[in-house]
Design a protein around this motif. Structure first.
Motif, short mmCIF file in Angstrom:
data_model
loop_
_atom_site.label_atom_id
_atom_site.label_comp_id
_atom_site.label_asym_id
_atom_site.label_seq_id
_atom_site.Cartn_x
_atom_site.Cartn_y
_atom_site.Cartn_z
N PRO A 331 0.93 -1.23 0.25
CA PRO A 331 0.07 0.45 0.02
C PRO A 331 0.70 1.00 -0.04
N GLU A 332 2.53 1.81 0.28
CA GLU A 332 2.56 2.50 0.34
C GLU A 332 3.14 3.15 -1.22
N GLY A 333 2.41 2.33 -2.06
CA GLY A 333 3.16 2.96 -2.91
C GLY A 333 1.67 4.34 -3.72
N ARG A 334 0.88 3.99 -2.26
CA ARG A 334 -0.12 5.12 -3.03
C ARG A 334 0.29 6.47 -2.84
N ILE A 335 0.97 6.69 -2.37
CA ILE A 335 1.58 7.84 -2.03
C ILE A 335 2.58 8.89 -2.73
N PRO A 336 3.58 7.71 -3.38
CA PRO A 336 4.31 8.37 -4.76
C PRO A 336 2.77 8.62 -5.50
N LEU A 337 2.28 7.71 -5.63
CA LEU A 337 1.52 8.06 -7.04
C LEU A 337 0.44 9.11 -6.98
N ALA A 338 0.28 9.22 -5.40
CA ALA A 338 -0.90 10.66 -5.57
C ALA A 338 0.22 11.80 -5.43
N GLN A 339 1.33 11.40 -4.75
CA GLN A 339 2.53 13.08 -4.85
C GLN A 339 2.54 13.49 -6.39
N ALA A 340 2.94 12.89 -7.40
CA ALA A 340 3.22 12.49 -8.82
C ALA A 340 1.27 12.70 -9.34
N THR A 341 0.26 12.78 -8.76
CA THR A 341 -1.54 13.12 -9.08
C THR A 341 -1.73 14.81 -9.54
N ILE A 342 -1.03 15.06 -7.79
CA ILE A 342 -1.25 16.42 -7.53
C ILE A 342 0.11 16.59 -8.01
N TYR A 343 1.02 16.92 -8.16
CA TYR A 343 2.02 17.35 -9.22
C TYR A 343 1.21 17.62 -10.06
N LEU A 344 0.76 16.68 -10.87
CA LEU A 344 0.36 17.02 -12.53
C LEU A 344 -0.37 17.59 -12.64
N ALA A 345 -1.65 17.94 -11.74
CA ALA A 345 -2.82 18.68 -11.62
C ALA A 345 -2.54 19.63 -11.23
N THR A 346 -1.82 20.59 -10.69
CA THR A 346 -1.08 21.64 -10.22
C THR A 346 -0.75 22.19 -11.02
N ALA A 347 0.06 21.46 -11.80
CA ALA A 347 1.58 22.24 -13.23
C ALA A 347 0.60 22.41 -14.05
N PRO A 348 2.04 24.04 -14.86
CA PRO A 348 1.57 24.31 -15.87
C PRO A 348 0.54 24.00 -17.27
N LYS A 349 0.14 23.32 -17.59
CA LYS A 349 -0.16 23.21 -19.51
C LYS A 349 -0.10 23.40 -20.44
#
Length: 438
Positions: A331-349
């Protein structure tokens, strides 16, 4: 022994949880891990020949580490001893090692020591094992859910062979469930059970690759369901299983429409810069048992396709999330997945990268694009100068700011522009730089 403590072996078996009763007793009954215990594999050959050296089993719960140790115990001619690192102390270790030393000296009998949760031993406890492993007094079999390369004494690790056990697939779990439903002696075969395909699939998908979780949920579902009809059949449906395993039955099929619809919603939420929606869809996929590597791969694609050079860090973070999943899993892998998801969602497109490569591919496929200009051709081989290869090439590092204008496109495409940077994020800097160089 107190007479009231005596329990016949058959009664002990019946009283044990289903997961314990159905524990494989032979390698042929063992499900999964074919990479290490399949026919002809090294570990299987070693067990069958009773020629084991010290080994460490590493993998998540319910993948068969303890089961393999118990199978070894039934196959070996050596004395088998077991300790649990949670409850055993240095005194327990020393006693076991002393007995093993006497056994070897007096009877020339080998000793196998199985230590469950070996990562819980501190350094001094692990150090106490080392001399006996080195001189062959004991053959160590360790089991750990943690990465042994971080948690096990390096000297001890260097004298052991590490076997990694992977989470069981849904197909493996379904096979285990069916065995339990059919087995009358140790399983639930004495009950008349009909389980729906939906319930079976949900039970497997919700177990997280842990056979114990699946069997515990199955047993609870069967024992709490009243027989119905004249034949007394216990009907196990999706709702019954969802309640027993305490995982809601999500409308999600990893091979059907929901699989594609949810990943589509996930990517569109990231593209739309909505981190809350993106995290919701991520959680939904993880809870439904989606392959985390599939999710991570989509993040990598999105980072290049929809963010690109507006934030070059996006691709690095998405790639790092994929690597993290490979290294630590769930289950620990959920954390880097969430980190990447939030980073990409808030990054300029910016989608200029995909526009550039697709436009260039379209020209390459449909136009007469000509040859490489002579000054750009390879001039490093003998005879190239006779063909004027490289003649007239201007070496950018010889000029101010390491830049000089010259033709790089084929003659027929001179003036064509594929990459048109946006004004988003880092691309605004790139855009200004390219305009200066015109």
């Amino acid at each position: 022994m107190d007479i009231f403590d005596f329990v016949p072996e058959n009664n002990k078996l019946k009283a044990a949880p289903l997961a314990d009763r159905m524990r494989p007793r032979t390698l042929d009954e063992f499900v999964g891990q074919s990479e290490i215990v399949g026919k002809g594999r090294l570990l299987r050959r070693s067990i069958e020949a009773d020629q084991l050296s010290s080994i460490i089993f590493f993998g998540p719960p319910g993948t068969g580490k303890t089961t393999l140790a118990k199978i070894i115990a039934t196959k070996t001619a050596a004395h088998f001893e077991q300790l649990n690192a949670v409850t055993a102390g240095v005194a327990d270790i020393r006693k076991v090692l002393a007995d093993a030393k006497d056994r070897k000296k007096l009877y020339q009998k080998r000793s196998l020591l199985f230590i469950d949760e070996i990562h819980r031993f501190n350094k001094s406890q692990q150090d106490a094992l080392l001399p006996s492993v080195e001189d062959g007094t004991i053959i160590l079999i360790g089991a750990t859910t943690e990465n042994p390369y971080f948690e096990v004494n390096k000297a001890l690790l260097s004298r052991s062979r590490v076997f990694q056990l992977k989470p069981l697939t849904d197909e493996h779990i379904i096979s285990v469930i069916k065995q339990a439903l059919a087995n009358e002696e140790r399983g639930l075969g004495a009950y008349k059970v009909q389980i729906s395909q939906e319930a079976l699939s949900h039970l497997a998908a919700s177990s997280g690759g842990d056979a114990r979780v699946a069997l515990n949920g199955l047993e609870l579902a069967v024992l709490t369901t009243e027989p119905s009809g004249t034949e007394g059949i216990r009907q196990i449906d999706l709702n019954t299983v969802a309640e027993s395993i305490q995982r809601p039955a999500l409308n999600y099929d990893k091979t059907g429409d929901q699989h594609y619809d949810v990943i589509s919603a996930f990517i569109k939420s990231i593209r739309g810069s909505d981190p809350d929606a993106a995290i919701h869809w991520l959680a939904r996929m993880l809870e439904a048992g989606e392959d985390p590597k599939f999710i991570a791969r989509r993040l990598i694609v999105h980072a290049a396709e929809d963010i690109g050079l507006a934030d070059p860090q996006g691709l690095l973070i998405a790639t790092a999330a994929f690597k993290a999943i490979e290294v630590i899993g769930l289950p620990e892998g959920r954390i880097p997945l969430a980190q990447a998801t939030i980073y990409l969602a808030t990054a300029p497109k910016s989608n200029t990268i995909i526009t550039a490569i697709d436009s260039a591919l379209q020209d390459v496929r449909t136009k007469a694009i000509g040859t490489v200009p002579p000054h750009l051709r390879d001039s490093h081989y003998s005879g190239a100068a006779n063909l004027d290869h490289g003649k007239g090439y201007l070496y950018p590092h010889d000029f101010e700011n390491h830049f000089v204008k010259q033709q790089y496109l084929p003659d027929k495409l001179v003036g064509t522009s594929y990459y048109r940077p946006s004004i988003q994020g880092n691309e605004a800097i790139i855009k200004a730089k390219l305009e200066e160089q015109k």
